[in-house]
Design an enzyme around this catalytic site. Sequence first.
Site, PDB file in Angstrom:
ATOM      1  N   LYS A  76       0.847  -1.204   0.000  1.00  0.00           N
ATOM      2  CA  LYS A  76       0.000   0.000   0.000  1.00  0.00           C
ATOM      3  C   LYS A  76       0.878   1.248   0.000  1.00  0.00           C
ATOM      4  O   LYS A  76       0.631   2.201  -0.754  1.00  0.00           O
ATOM      5  CB  LYS A  76      -0.948  -0.023   1.211  1.00  0.00           C
ATOM      6  CG  LYS A  76      -2.025  -1.102   1.075  1.00  0.00           C
ATOM      7  CD  LYS A  76      -2.787  -1.393   2.369  1.00  0.00           C
ATOM      8  CE  LYS A  76      -3.738  -2.582   2.171  1.00  0.00           C
ATOM      9  NZ  LYS A  76      -4.469  -2.961   3.380  1.00  0.00           N
ATOM     10  N   GLN A 120      -4.006  -1.414   9.726  1.00  0.00           N
ATOM     11  CA  GLN A 120      -4.144  -2.755   9.160  1.00  0.00           C
ATOM     12  C   GLN A 120      -4.779  -3.718  10.167  1.00  0.00           C
ATOM     13  O   GLN A 120      -4.396  -3.763  11.340  1.00  0.00           O
ATOM     14  CB  GLN A 120      -2.756  -3.274   8.720  1.00  0.00           C
ATOM     15  CG  GLN A 120      -2.775  -4.607   7.992  1.00  0.00           C
ATOM     16  CD  GLN A 120      -3.433  -4.560   6.617  1.00  0.00           C
ATOM     17  OE1 GLN A 120      -3.536  -3.500   5.988  1.00  0.00           O
ATOM     18  NE2 GLN A 120      -3.898  -5.699   6.131  1.00  0.00           N
ATOM     19  N   ASP A 143     -10.423   3.360   4.420  1.00  0.00           N
ATOM     20  CA  ASP A 143     -10.830   1.953   4.397  1.00  0.00           C
ATOM     21  C   ASP A 143     -12.349   1.817   4.321  1.00  0.00           C
ATOM     22  O   ASP A 143     -12.862   0.750   3.976  1.00  0.00           O
ATOM     23  CB  ASP A 143     -10.393   1.271   5.703  1.00  0.00           C
ATOM     24  CG  ASP A 143      -9.145   0.411   5.539  1.00  0.00           C
ATOM     25  OD1 ASP A 143      -8.954  -0.135   4.442  1.00  0.00           O
ATOM     26  OD2 ASP A 143      -8.396   0.298   6.520  1.00  0.00           O
TER      27      ASP A 143
HETATM   28  N1  GUN Z   1      -7.002  -6.542   6.505  1.00  0.00           N
HETATM   29  C1  GUN Z   1      -7.431  -7.257   5.416  1.00  0.00           C
HETATM   30  N2  GUN Z   1      -7.939  -6.417   4.472  1.00  0.00           N
HETATM   31  C2  GUN Z   1      -7.852  -5.165   4.982  1.00  0.00           C
HETATM   32  C3  GUN Z   1      -8.207  -3.888   4.474  1.00  0.00           C
HETATM   33  O1  GUN Z   1      -8.751  -3.749   3.360  1.00  0.00           O
HETATM   34  N3  GUN Z   1      -7.931  -2.842   5.302  1.00  0.00           N
HETATM   35  C4  GUN Z   1      -7.362  -2.995   6.535  1.00  0.00           C
HETATM   36  N4  GUN Z   1      -7.155  -1.901   7.258  1.00  0.00           N
HETATM   37  N5  GUN Z   1      -7.030  -4.167   7.026  1.00  0.00           N
HETATM   38  C5  GUN Z   1      -7.263  -5.253   6.250  1.00  0.00           C
END
Ligand code: GUN
Length: 322
Positions: A76, A120, A143
């Site tokens: 990311k 995350q 998110d």
């Molecule tokens: N863990 C798995 N997918 C995601 C996501 O799209 N965002 C976040 N913050 N954590 C995740």
Amino acid sequence: MPAQPAASIRDSAESAGILRPSGEKALLIDGRAAADRLLDELRSEAASLLRDGIKPGLATVLVGEDAASRVYVGSKGKAARACGFHSVQHDLPATTSETDLLALVGQLNEDPAIHGILVQLPLPKAINATRIIEAIAPEKDVDGFSPVNVGRIAIGEIERAFVPCTPAGALLLIEEAAKGLSRHLRGAEALIVGRSNIVGKPMAQLLLQRDATVTVAHSRTTDLATLVGRADILVAAVGRPEMIRGEWVKSGAIVIDVGINRVPRETAPGEAPKTRLVGDVAFAQAVKRAGAITPVPGGVGPMTIGMLMANTLRAAKRLAHR
Ligand code: GUN
């Protein structure tokens, strides 16, 4: 005569040498190509914002040492830099307290250089993830997990919401596949397997808003095979390797596989153990029946990152009242 498939939908016969039983060729949905196109657009939009003195900023927060989470967060940050964004990664130990994490989120909420905040998941058990998500300012919640954004999506205020990245990316791929197959989402039978807050539930909302008839299946569903057999659109997001058998898939269905599961790979005697990635759908059999299907890897995964960048750019524009 089907319409010309969109550029990111490849003829799977090219790569897999497979023909559908009807003699028509299945379409392979290339999420990487779709994401690359999206990232190119975002890069040029970011360059034009920068000329006005606005640089989109994304802060990612990783707590603990989960190897897969580290890879995702790293990707990311890398994508954000490639788009010309300001990108900061906060690495915190697994022993971090909820109070300390809340304090960091509070700081990022106040930081004018940061437009998007991503913590995350999953978080270590000692931290209440809901409390952390609720602490993120909704206008920086790229998110789309905060109750304000979830609520906006539920009441159809999508334009004012941040839509969670994986279902948003999956929807774009579904729309592209539908175009490639000359189909409509309106009235289509859509089955989502998995009811998570990250994928299953928001995916259901998005498909409902496209006038699909939506069913959500989960671990307690009986007779999954029958539901899969009825689905014109199948979104698999359960996290169980190849749980959805190819023979269940309706002929001509659009199959979107969100699962990314690491499984042991067969090796020669004496060879070191190796792994490979598979989805939630048994691809080799499903591709013989599907109208269009995403591969794993290279399907939904890259689109998730693309949509995160799109949300971050949008957050920057909104916070700058653009
Ligand atoms: N863990 C798995 N997918 C995601 C996501 O799209 N965002 C976040 N913050 N954590 C995740």
